[in-house]
Design a protein around this motif. Sequence first.
Motif, PDB file in Angstrom:
ATOM      1  N   SER A 234       0.826  -1.214   0.000  1.00  0.00           N
ATOM      2  CA  SER A 234       0.000   0.000   0.000  1.00  0.00           C
ATOM      3  C   SER A 234       0.854   1.255   0.000  1.00  0.00           C
ATOM      4  O   SER A 234       0.510   2.262  -0.628  1.00  0.00           O
ATOM      5  CB  SER A 234      -0.934   0.000   1.221  1.00  0.00           C
ATOM      6  OG  SER A 234      -1.880  -1.046   1.118  1.00  0.00           O
ATOM      7  N   LYS A 235       1.990   1.209   0.688  1.00  0.00           N
ATOM      8  CA  LYS A 235       2.905   2.359   0.688  1.00  0.00           C
ATOM      9  C   LYS A 235       3.470   2.583  -0.714  1.00  0.00           C
ATOM     10  O   LYS A 235       3.600   3.721  -1.169  1.00  0.00           O
ATOM     11  CB  LYS A 235       4.027   2.148   1.698  1.00  0.00           C
ATOM     12  CG  LYS A 235       5.088   3.240   1.709  1.00  0.00           C
ATOM     13  CD  LYS A 235       4.486   4.628   2.005  1.00  0.00           C
ATOM     14  CE  LYS A 235       4.087   4.750   3.458  1.00  0.00           C
ATOM     15  NZ  LYS A 235       3.681   6.133   3.812  1.00  0.00           N
ATOM     16  N   GLU A 238       0.887   4.186  -2.794  1.00  0.00           N
ATOM     17  CA  GLU A 238       0.786   5.594  -2.391  1.00  0.00           C
ATOM     18  C   GLU A 238       1.902   6.423  -3.018  1.00  0.00           C
ATOM     19  O   GLU A 238       1.661   7.516  -3.551  1.00  0.00           O
ATOM     20  CB  GLU A 238       0.852   5.689  -0.865  1.00  0.00           C
ATOM     21  CG  GLU A 238       0.820   7.120  -0.326  1.00  0.00           C
ATOM     22  CD  GLU A 238       1.068   7.164   1.168  1.00  0.00           C
ATOM     23  OE1 GLU A 238       1.688   8.148   1.635  1.00  0.00           O
ATOM     24  OE2 GLU A 238       0.662   6.224   1.882  1.00  0.00           O
ATOM     25  N   GLY A 241       1.327   6.880  -6.730  1.00  0.00           N
ATOM     26  CA  GLY A 241       0.240   7.828  -6.987  1.00  0.00           C
ATOM     27  C   GLY A 241       0.637   9.273  -6.789  1.00  0.00           C
ATOM     28  O   GLY A 241      -0.013  10.178  -7.331  1.00  0.00           O
ATOM     29  N   GLN A 242       1.705   9.530  -6.046  1.00  0.00           N
ATOM     30  CA  GLN A 242       2.157  10.903  -5.794  1.00  0.00           C
ATOM     31  C   GLN A 242       3.022  11.460  -6.920  1.00  0.00           C
ATOM     32  O   GLN A 242       3.280  12.667  -6.966  1.00  0.00           O
ATOM     33  CB  GLN A 242       2.952  10.951  -4.491  1.00  0.00           C
ATOM     34  CG  GLN A 242       2.132  10.671  -3.243  1.00  0.00           C
ATOM     35  CD  GLN A 242       3.010  10.486  -2.010  1.00  0.00           C
ATOM     36  OE1 GLN A 242       4.225  10.286  -2.110  1.00  0.00           O
ATOM     37  NE2 GLN A 242       2.398  10.547  -0.838  1.00  0.00           N
TER      38      GLN A 242
END
Length: 280
Positions: A234-235, A238, A241-242
């Motif tokens: 999940s990290k 994340e 996605g940034q």
Amino acid sequence: MSHLSASVFVRCSCGHLHWGRYGAAGLLLVDPARGVLLQRRAWWVHHGRTWALPGGAIEAGETAVGAAAREAFEEVSVPADAFRAVSASVVDHGDWSYTTVLALADGAEARVANTESAEVRWVDPDDVPGYPLHRDFAAAWPDLRDRVGRELVLVVDAANVVGSRPDGWWRDRHGAAERLRDQLAKLAEAGVPDPDDPAVTWWPRIVLVVEGQAKHVTGTEGVEVVAADTDGDSKIVEVVGQQKAKVLVATADRELKRRVEALGASIVGPSTLRRQLDEL
């Protein structure tokens, strides 16, 4: 050991006349606020009065990146510490090649620095085709335009990459992640091939995502380390996605691959990454 002079014209296998016994290189400098830096060539040089990039012949034993940086300083007074090289593309004529080094400016100021330049100007990328361009630069511009302002971010799934090789990593997960980090720092300097275009090399920003016993590993030059408090996958999603850049994720996890590909990322397998690291 003596070398033949680089400062000569050569005729390539296509029949065109080019400058530079060992090939040539130019710097495509990009500033998000000002555009790209173009140089109008003096009337007396080859293809004079046309607009192109600061650049010139590669000296014997010199890298293309080194040549592009040197020529930019000699012709338009831009020092090497004023920009960061992010990619390079090669137009290969077999017995002669031209390397365009694309770099991001860091407040660089440019001016005419020698008699080979008549003018320098920051130009909006969309306006470049409207200038009387050097023949070869005009041909290369459409592909270069696609990469203007872009960079590559390599996001590495540390647990997956470390675990891909049975070298005893489980006895010291923190140390194994540190060794991977140090290898990645060398990769950031050496560059990685574009997964979609072998003529393009990127010098990526690297993000190493760690978890578990490795989550206290710290970053180093060229490698940012991000710790996952719980779920490493999940990290990574994340972090991907940034990004506003081209993203390459190093993992073999099938579900993670599906999630990051949905965000537009490309995938490199741990074995491929390991081979690149082993060659450094």
